[in-house]
Design an enzyme around this catalytic site. Structure first.
Site, short mmCIF file in Angstrom:
data_model
loop_
_atom_site.label_atom_id
_atom_site.label_comp_id
_atom_site.label_asym_id
_atom_site.label_seq_id
_atom_site.Cartn_x
_atom_site.Cartn_y
_atom_site.Cartn_z
N LYS A 281 0.65 -1.13 -0.07
CA LYS A 281 -0.05 -0.16 0.10
C LYS A 281 0.89 1.30 0.04
O LYS A 281 1.77 1.46 0.79
CB LYS A 281 -0.88 -0.16 1.12
CG LYS A 281 -2.12 0.83 1.25
CD LYS A 281 -3.18 0.33 2.30
CE LYS A 281 -4.32 0.98 2.06
NZ LYS A 281 -5.58 0.43 2.90
N GLU A 366 -19.20 -5.42 10.68
CA GLU A 366 -19.82 -4.68 11.34
C GLU A 366 -21.23 -5.54 12.18
O GLU A 366 -21.39 -5.12 13.28
CB GLU A 366 -20.87 -3.54 10.56
CG GLU A 366 -19.66 -2.44 10.13
CD GLU A 366 -19.19 -2.88 8.94
OE1 GLU A 366 -19.13 -3.78 8.36
OE2 GLU A 366 -17.88 -1.78 8.60
N ARG A 394 -25.48 -2.50 7.45
CA ARG A 394 -25.19 -3.87 7.39
C ARG A 394 -25.51 -4.81 8.62
O ARG A 394 -25.81 -5.69 8.72
CB ARG A 394 -23.80 -3.87 7.06
CG ARG A 394 -23.27 -5.31 6.86
CD ARG A 394 -21.98 -5.34 6.20
NE ARG A 394 -22.08 -5.07 4.49
CZ ARG A 394 -21.24 -5.14 3.93
NH1 ARG A 394 -19.81 -5.47 4.31
NH2 ARG A 394 -21.31 -4.67 2.69
C1 LIG Z 1 -18.76 -2.49 4.95
C2 LIG Z 1 -17.61 -1.35 5.17
N1 LIG Z 1 -17.06 -1.22 6.45
C3 LIG Z 1 -16.04 -0.17 6.36
C4 LIG Z 1 -15.57 0.22 5.26
C5 LIG Z 1 -14.49 1.27 5.27
N2 LIG Z 1 -13.31 0.68 4.39
C6 LIG Z 1 -13.19 1.26 3.18
S1 LIG Z 1 -11.56 0.75 2.48
C7 LIG Z 1 -11.35 -0.34 3.92
C8 LIG Z 1 -10.22 -1.17 4.25
C9 LIG Z 1 -10.06 -2.15 3.27
O1 LIG Z 1 -9.08 -2.78 3.33
P1 LIG Z 1 -8.42 -3.62 1.89
O2 LIG Z 1 -9.89 -4.34 1.58
O3 LIG Z 1 -7.47 -4.56 2.32
O4 LIG Z 1 -8.28 -2.85 0.80
P2 LIG Z 1 -6.86 -1.76 0.69
O5 LIG Z 1 -7.32 -0.41 1.20
O6 LIG Z 1 -6.06 -2.41 1.77
O7 LIG Z 1 -6.53 -1.92 -0.61
C10 LIG Z 1 -12.37 -0.18 5.21
C11 LIG Z 1 -12.39 -0.36 6.44
C12 LIG Z 1 -16.26 -0.11 3.84
N3 LIG Z 1 -15.95 0.45 2.82
N4 LIG Z 1 -17.36 -0.95 4.20
MG LIG Z 2 -5.35 -4.43 2.19
#
Ligand SMILES: Cc1ncc(C[n+]2csc(CCOP(=O)(O)OP(=O)(O)O)c2C)c(N)n1
Ligand SMILES: [Mg+2]
Ligand SMILES: CC(=O)[C@@H](O)[C@H](O)COP(=O)(O)O
Length: 637
Positions: A281, A366, A394
């Site tokens: 990242k 959640e 959710r």
């Molecule tokens: C249901 C839900 N909860 C929380 C989020 C907030 N959120 C957006 S991206 C993220 C982290 C995602 O991590 P990952 O899938 O590993 O993607 P990366 O950003 O590391 O590429 C979160 C918690 C969301 N989009 N949807």
């Molecule tokens: Mg990730």
């Protein structure tokens, strides 16, 4: 940007040499830093998927093949390769969305940006291909963070069952959600990462054999063909293969050639296959890599050279909550905190620092967070689950059946409630006060300023026999709005100055300053107005009906959906009390709202002081007209 500007669609990638592909990747990174530093956006996640996205678009034929992005915040590179290179108005009205958007491109399929849904989508699309006998491919890209969500596992359970239904799942493993991804799954991915697996064995072998081209290449191909037996011999693949899914990896997610090789094999496999890619990242951008908190997951405008924010805003709602939580933590040992993979964004990082053993990051889960909170409460603690308002959607059933039905003292703190704007339809917190209205026993606080956040958070955690909710907006918190009186549990923000005032204006949460402005505008029209802030909007305060009865019109103003919101609840309470006063409710219409600034969205839906004042003036004039007509008729009789 010699190469990037010549890419008008994915097929333009086909003619590029390996060296040119590397150059393109470098150009894309520099484009992203330059563009996103001017607008803000999801910089870190996109810097990490540059090579992966190039490889995906070279191996698969979008839009015939469907490339699906979980959450969609990492789709900027995909946009750049599919004809969208004007990032000057990213996330702004009329500009590119921050997520895939079907209105923007035929290459975009899912746009909801709530995490962990992609495998469900992929499962459905793959089934449709099967039923309709299409040979299109479905590729789902899911992050290690999104993979912590239960929905992803529900989908995997289904996907694993159909051994000959093609579906490629790319796990984009950058070891982070915002902060490092936690839990057993993250640990398992770590094991797979450090296992000297089949792919690395092949890569190393290739390196050695490439030095002896005559025998090397054929020998490599033979080894490659030996596949399964060799693979199991080198590294047992663990969970995914135990589930019945073909596992390919781990692959260096920044090596385009290795990625293409793995994706091509996955494409030919003919069943569900997981391609485990290791990415970084924030790749290539030092300020992001140095940011241990979240690797520039989502930034505002920044100086591109330093990564420092262009402007620092004053106190925000989240910060007020963050500080008060720490104070509460010191005062009450039973207060614990929960986050669904968003420790810093919801302001629980300070609490975590002060009380590391009293905070739980449940992952992007959640639903589990809510049920676990019920367990914590039943076990004698008072959990505070801080979550963005839109993501609580959710966990509705869990709030209802687990927390409320069991009368658990759990406080849900809903950040980013109301219109957030720039993240588009999915991120507006416009449903919470509607869906939560139906939960028996649950109480909702909508603080209007920082003092009220502090006070109402404290009131909420005092409740130990029912769920409580404290909801507030995104961004800067305005100055304190002083009460001039109290009626029941409600704060009076403005007295009408007459015994029989025209309008009772019910102001919800952060809209208090706007409501006072409306009252001022009405005053200029000779319309007297009382403004109250109920503070707790559910249940409706007992003093509301008698107060409404002393006015000619009731007007409610809320930063939530009109359908089923506070306005509806107040109307119902008045009906129940037999108070027959006309009521007009202002709020968000039941529409999915395009991305734009909060101010622009509010203007578009008429949630502004002049718009509301105009409509209320019309309503009062109509009543005056009716009243005058009735008087004339009465005189005639
Ligand atoms: C249901 C839900 N909860 C929380 C989020 C907030 N959120 C957006 S991206 C993220 C982290 C995602 O991590 P990952 O899938 O590993 O993607 P990366 O950003 O590391 O590429 C979160 C918690 C969301 N989009 N949807
Ligand atoms: Mg990730
Ligand atoms: C993709 C996602 O859900 C989050 O990253 C979100 O975009 C962040 O929003 P804020 O900028 O309001 O924290």
């Amino acid at each position: 940007m010699a190469l990037l500007t010549r890419i008008t669609g994915p097929r333009d990638l086909d003619r590029l040499s390996p060296e040119q592909l590397d150059q393109l990747a470098a150009e894309i990174r520099s484009f992203l830093v330059d563009a996103v530093s001017k607008t803000g956006g999801h910089l870190g996640p996109n810097l990490g998927v540059v090579e992966l996205t190039i490889a995906l678009h070279r191996v698969f034929e979008s839009p015939k093949d469907k490339i699906l992005w979980d959450t969609g915040h990492q789709s900027y590179v995909h946009k750049l390769l599919t004809g969208r290179q004007d990032f000057s108005r990213l996330k702004m009205k009329g500009g590119l969305s921050g997520y895939p958007a079907r209105a923007e491109s035929e290459h975009d399929v899912i746009e909801n940006s709530h995490a962990s849904t992609v495998l469900g989508w992929a499962d459905g699309l793959a089934k449709a291909n099967e039923v309709l006998d299409r040979d299109d491919h479905v590729v789902a890209v899911i992050g290690d963070g999104a993979l912590t969500g239960g929905m992803a596992w529900e989908a995997l359970n289904n996907i694993a069952e159909a051994k000959d239904r093609p579906l490629v799942i790319v796990v984009n493993d950058n070891e982070r959600s915002y902060a490092p991804t936690i839990g057993g799954l993250a640990n398992h991915l770590a094991t797979l990462r450090t296992t000297d697996g089949y792919e690395r064995f092949l890569a190393r072998t290739k390196e050695i054999l490439d030095r002896t081209p005559v025998v090397g290449r054929p020998l490599y191909e033979t080894l490659h063909g030996a596949k399964k037996g060799l693979k199991d011999f080198i590294a047992p693949q663990g969970m995914f293969e135990d589930l019945g899914l073909k596992y390919v990896g781990p692959i260096d997610g920044h090596d385009i050639e290795a990625l293409e090789s793995a994706l091509t094999r996955a494409k030919r496999f003919g069943g569900p296959v997981i391609v485990h890619c290791l990415t970084e990242k924030g790749r290539g951008y030092q300020p992001a890599l140095a940011d241990e908190a979240d690797r520039f997951h989502a930034v505002g405008k920044i100086h591109p050279d330093t990564g420092l924010p262009i402007s620092t805003s004053g106190a925000d709602w989240t910060g007020v909550f963050a500080d008060e939580m720490v104070k509460l933590g010191h005062e009450r040992e039973d207060v614990v905190a929960i986050t669904a993979a968003m420790l810093q964004p919801v302001g629980l990082d300070k609490f975590a620092k002060a009380f590391p053993d009293r905070v739980y990051d449940v992952g992007i889960a959640e639903q589990h967070g809510a049920v676990s909170a019920a367990g914590l409460a039943t076990g004698g603690l008072h959990p505070v689950f801080a979550v963005y308002a839109t993501f609580l959607n959710r966990a509705f059933d869990q709030v209802l059946m687990d927390v409320a039905l069991h009368k658990c003292g759990v406080t849900f703190v809903l950040d980013r409630a109301g219109i957030t704007g720039t993240d588009g339809a999915s991120h507006n917190g416009m449903w919470d006060m509607s869906i939560l209205q139906v939960v028996p026993g649950l109480r909702i606080a909508a603080p209007r300023d920082a003092d009220q956040v502090r006070a109402q958070l404290r009131e909420a955690v005092e409740v130990d026999d029912a769920p409580t909710v404290v909801r507030y907006s995104k961004g800067a918190v305005g100055p304190a709005v002083e009460a001039v009186g109290r009626i029941g549990g409600m704060d009076v923000l403005r007295e009408a100055g007459t015994d029989r005032p025209d309008v009772l204006l019910v102001s919800v949460g952060a809209l208090a300053p706007m409501c006072l402005e409306i009252a001022g505008l009405l005053d200029q029209q000779g319309i007297s107005t009382t403004v109250v802030d109920p503070r707790w909007v559910k249940p409706v305060d007992e003093a509301m009906a008698p107060l409404a009865d002393r006015h000619r019109v009731v007007v409610t103003v809320e930063d939530n959906g009109r359908v089923g919101g506070v306005g509806c609840a107040v109307a119902q309470a008045l009906r129940d009390a037999g108070v027959d006063v006309p009521l007009r409710d202002f709020g968000i219409p039941p529409r999915f709202l395009d991305h734009a600034s909060r101010k622009e969205v509010m203007a578009e839906i008429g949630l502004t002081a002049p718009d509301i004042a105009r409509q209320v003036t019309g309503l009062v004039s109509k009543l005056d007209g009716r009243y005058e007509r009735a008087e004339v008729e009465a005189a005639r009789d």
